[in-house]
Design a protein around this motif. Structure first.
Motif, PDB file in Angstrom:
ATOM      1  N   ARG A  47      54.115  43.893  46.445  1.00 53.65           N
ATOM      2  CA  ARG A  47      54.014  43.486  45.044  1.00 53.65           C
ATOM      3  C   ARG A  47      55.308  42.840  44.558  1.00 53.65           C
ATOM      4  NH1 ARG A  47      50.906  44.629  40.470  1.00 53.65           N
ATOM      5  NH2 ARG A  47      52.020  44.876  38.506  1.00 53.65           N
TER       6      ARG A  47
ATOM      7  N   PHE B 196      53.955  39.121  38.718  1.00 52.88           N
ATOM      8  CA  PHE B 196      53.647  40.455  38.190  1.00 52.88           C
ATOM      9  C   PHE B 196      54.732  40.985  37.249  1.00 52.88           C
ATOM     10  CE2 PHE B 196      51.020  40.323  42.077  1.00 52.88           C
ATOM     11  CZ  PHE B 196      49.780  40.469  41.455  1.00 52.88           C
TER      12      PHE B 196
ATOM     13  N   ALA C 133      49.336  40.738  34.437  1.00 49.76           N
ATOM     14  CA  ALA C 133      48.473  41.446  35.381  1.00 49.76           C
ATOM     15  C   ALA C 133      47.537  40.398  35.971  1.00 49.76           C
ATOM     16  CB  ALA C 133      47.687  42.540  34.672  1.00 49.76           C
ATOM     17  N   TYR C 134      47.903  39.911  37.144  1.00 50.14           N
ATOM     18  CA  TYR C 134      47.172  38.784  37.742  1.00 50.14           C
ATOM     19  C   TYR C 134      46.036  39.317  38.599  1.00 50.14           C
ATOM     20  CZ  TYR C 134      46.358  34.208  39.801  1.00 50.14           C
ATOM     21  OH  TYR C 134      45.786  33.018  40.180  1.00 50.14           O
ATOM     22  N   LEU C 135      44.785  39.036  38.176  1.00 49.20           N
ATOM     23  CA  LEU C 135      43.596  39.550  38.851  1.00 49.20           C
ATOM     24  C   LEU C 135      42.603  38.420  39.095  1.00 49.20           C
ATOM     25  CD1 LEU C 135      43.474  42.669  36.563  1.00 49.20           C
ATOM     26  CD2 LEU C 135      43.494  42.865  39.066  1.00 49.20           C
TER      27      LEU C 135
ATOM     28  N   VAL D 117      46.562  39.431  30.837  1.00 47.12           N
ATOM     29  CA  VAL D 117      45.709  39.868  31.937  1.00 47.12           C
ATOM     30  C   VAL D 117      44.896  38.653  32.383  1.00 47.12           C
ATOM     31  CG1 VAL D 117      43.841  41.392  32.665  1.00 47.12           C
ATOM     32  CG2 VAL D 117      45.555  42.206  31.029  1.00 47.12           C
TER      33      VAL D 117
ATOM     34  N   ASN E  38      48.087  44.212  43.679  1.00 49.68           N
ATOM     35  CA  ASN E  38      47.856  44.768  42.338  1.00 49.68           C
ATOM     36  C   ASN E  38      48.224  46.241  42.279  1.00 49.68           C
ATOM     37  OD1 ASN E  38      45.279  42.467  42.202  1.00 49.68           O
ATOM     38  ND2 ASN E  38      46.751  42.614  40.529  1.00 49.68           N
TER      39      ASN E  38
ATOM     40  N   ASP F  55      47.846  47.423  36.445  1.00 51.82           N
ATOM     41  CA  ASP F  55      47.095  46.188  36.200  1.00 51.82           C
ATOM     42  C   ASP F  55      45.671  46.512  35.768  1.00 51.82           C
ATOM     43  OD1 ASP F  55      49.265  44.611  36.982  1.00 51.82           O
ATOM     44  OD2 ASP F  55      48.577  44.458  39.055  1.00 51.82           O
TER      45      ASP F  55
ATOM     46  N   ARG G 102      45.546  47.901  32.196  1.00 56.63           N
ATOM     47  CA  ARG G 102      45.733  46.857  31.194  1.00 56.63           C
ATOM     48  C   ARG G 102      44.430  46.088  30.960  1.00 56.63           C
ATOM     49  NH1 ARG G 102      51.148  43.747  32.958  1.00 56.63           N
ATOM     50  NH2 ARG G 102      50.582  42.415  31.184  1.00 56.63           N
TER      51      ARG G 102
END
Length: 361
Positions: free
Chosen positions: A8, A14, A18-20, A329, A348, A352, A355
């Motif tokens: 991470r 990050f 919060a990268y998803l 997010v 992640n 994350d 959030r």
């Protein structure tokens, strides 16, 4: 091997969000950008010509091909370097010599990057398209079917195709692996597919314009490369002799720039150093946790497999994604599907997920 927390820390994004959304584009690793900058600096100061330049570029491509073969579970001679998943799809669909009377089976749940080449073959080559539900594709196969072309992992909801049923049809199978390669364990021998097309910018965290295509060795002679260039020739000094590489290199789609190749290879090496078992296990495990938490909060989660994608129904997807963005997010919505989708990787954290869930609540 690196721990997940160390992995991470290799992704500066990050520190801010919060990268998803690796299902669209993976987060960018700092070490990969260092490798790309080093390559650019080399070309800036020493030029882009001469034996040293070309040999180093060839080595980058060769090392990336080897790394991809290890990840796919095949020989490096069965891997072509492309620019995208769709590149690989086009190579197969165009190279098989499909025509009038030939049938291709696919599903309603496919990405436009797969369906567009099939539609083009229908309109220009006269093939017949049979479109079936994703969970029963094998049932649509007939004695006229030349090819099954579908996702390994659905980009819509993360469900996994029934590869066992596809194998039993005895028909050639092309799998769209855009949401598979780098996200879940893959062994193309066990999958039983003849072709596996995948991307490098998603779960391998490489730059745009990077992809690959697995072509089973015994299928090489059944395909004609739809386009040819310098890189496809065994002896480029005698191009009119048209002696192609004797392996999947004949399907390579042009040369990647040096800095992109350096970035792509560095990203794969970073993930490999963490350990693919950990990368695959942690990503899918966090995704399963997110799906459970969403259900507990009353959200209807779309059917999914043990993958890294989680999609849920939302009455106003676009507004929800905008609220997520305002809360730093990053997810996406799927136009026309009524779904918001999160793509969860080993990089992640539980924070994350919290959030994201806070915005959903």
């Amino acid at each position: 091997m690196r721990r997940a927390v160390d992995l991470r820390s290799s992704f500066p994004v990050f520190q801010r969000v919060a990268y998803l959304n690796a299902g669209t584009n993976g987060p960018v690793p700092g070490p990969a950008i260092d490798a790309a900058e080093l390559r650019l600096r080399d070309e800036l100061e020493l030029g882009r010509s001469g034996e040293r330049h070309w040999e180093s570029l060839k080595a980058l491509h060769a090392n990336r091909r080897t790394a991809l073969a290890d990840l796919l579970g095949c020989d490096e001679g069965e891997v072509a370097l492309t620019h995208s998943t769709t590149d690989g799809v086009n190579v197969v669909v165009s190279g098989l010599g499909l025509g009038e009377g030939d049938e291709v089976v696919t599903s309603y749940q496919e990405h436009p990057g797969l369906l567009a080449p099939l539609a083009s073959a229908r309109d220009n080559l006269g093939i017949t398209l049979r479109i079936a539900p994703f969970d029963s594709i094998a049932h649509a196969v007939t004695d006229r079917t030349r090819l099954v072309a579908c996702s390994h992992v659905s980009w819509i909801n993360g469900s996994v195709v029934d590869v066992g049923a596809l194998r039993q049809t005895g028909v050639s199978v092309l799998l769209d692996g855009a949401q598979g390669l780098g996200a879940i364990p893959i062994d193309v021998r066990e999958l039983g597919c003849d072709y596996y097309a995948a991307s490098g910018q998603k779960w391998l965290c490489g730059p745009d314009g990077t992809g690959c295509l697995y072509v089973k060795a015994d299928r090489l002679e059944h395909m004609t490369p739809p386009s040819l260039g310098f890189q496809d020739l065994e002896d480029p000094h005698e191009p009119l002799e048209l002696r192609l590489h004797g392996d999947a290199r004949r399907f390579d789609q042009g040369f990647m720039t040096g800095f992109s190749a350096a970035w792509a290879l560095s990203s794969i090496e970073l993930l490999a150093a963490t350990g693919w078992d950990q990368v695959h296990g942690r990503g899918a495990g966090l995704a399963a946790k997110l799906a459970d938490e969403l259900r507990e909060r009353g959200r209807k989660v779309a059917p999914r497999g043990h993958t890294t994608l989680v999609a849920w129904h939302d009455p106003d997807c676009e507004a929800t994604v905008k609220r997520m963005d305002a809360a730093s997010v990053v997810v996406r919505y799927l136009p026309g599907a009524g779904l918001v989708r999160a793509a969860v990787g080993a990089w992640n954290s539980e924070d994350d997920l919290e959030r994201l869930l806070a915005v959903v609540a």
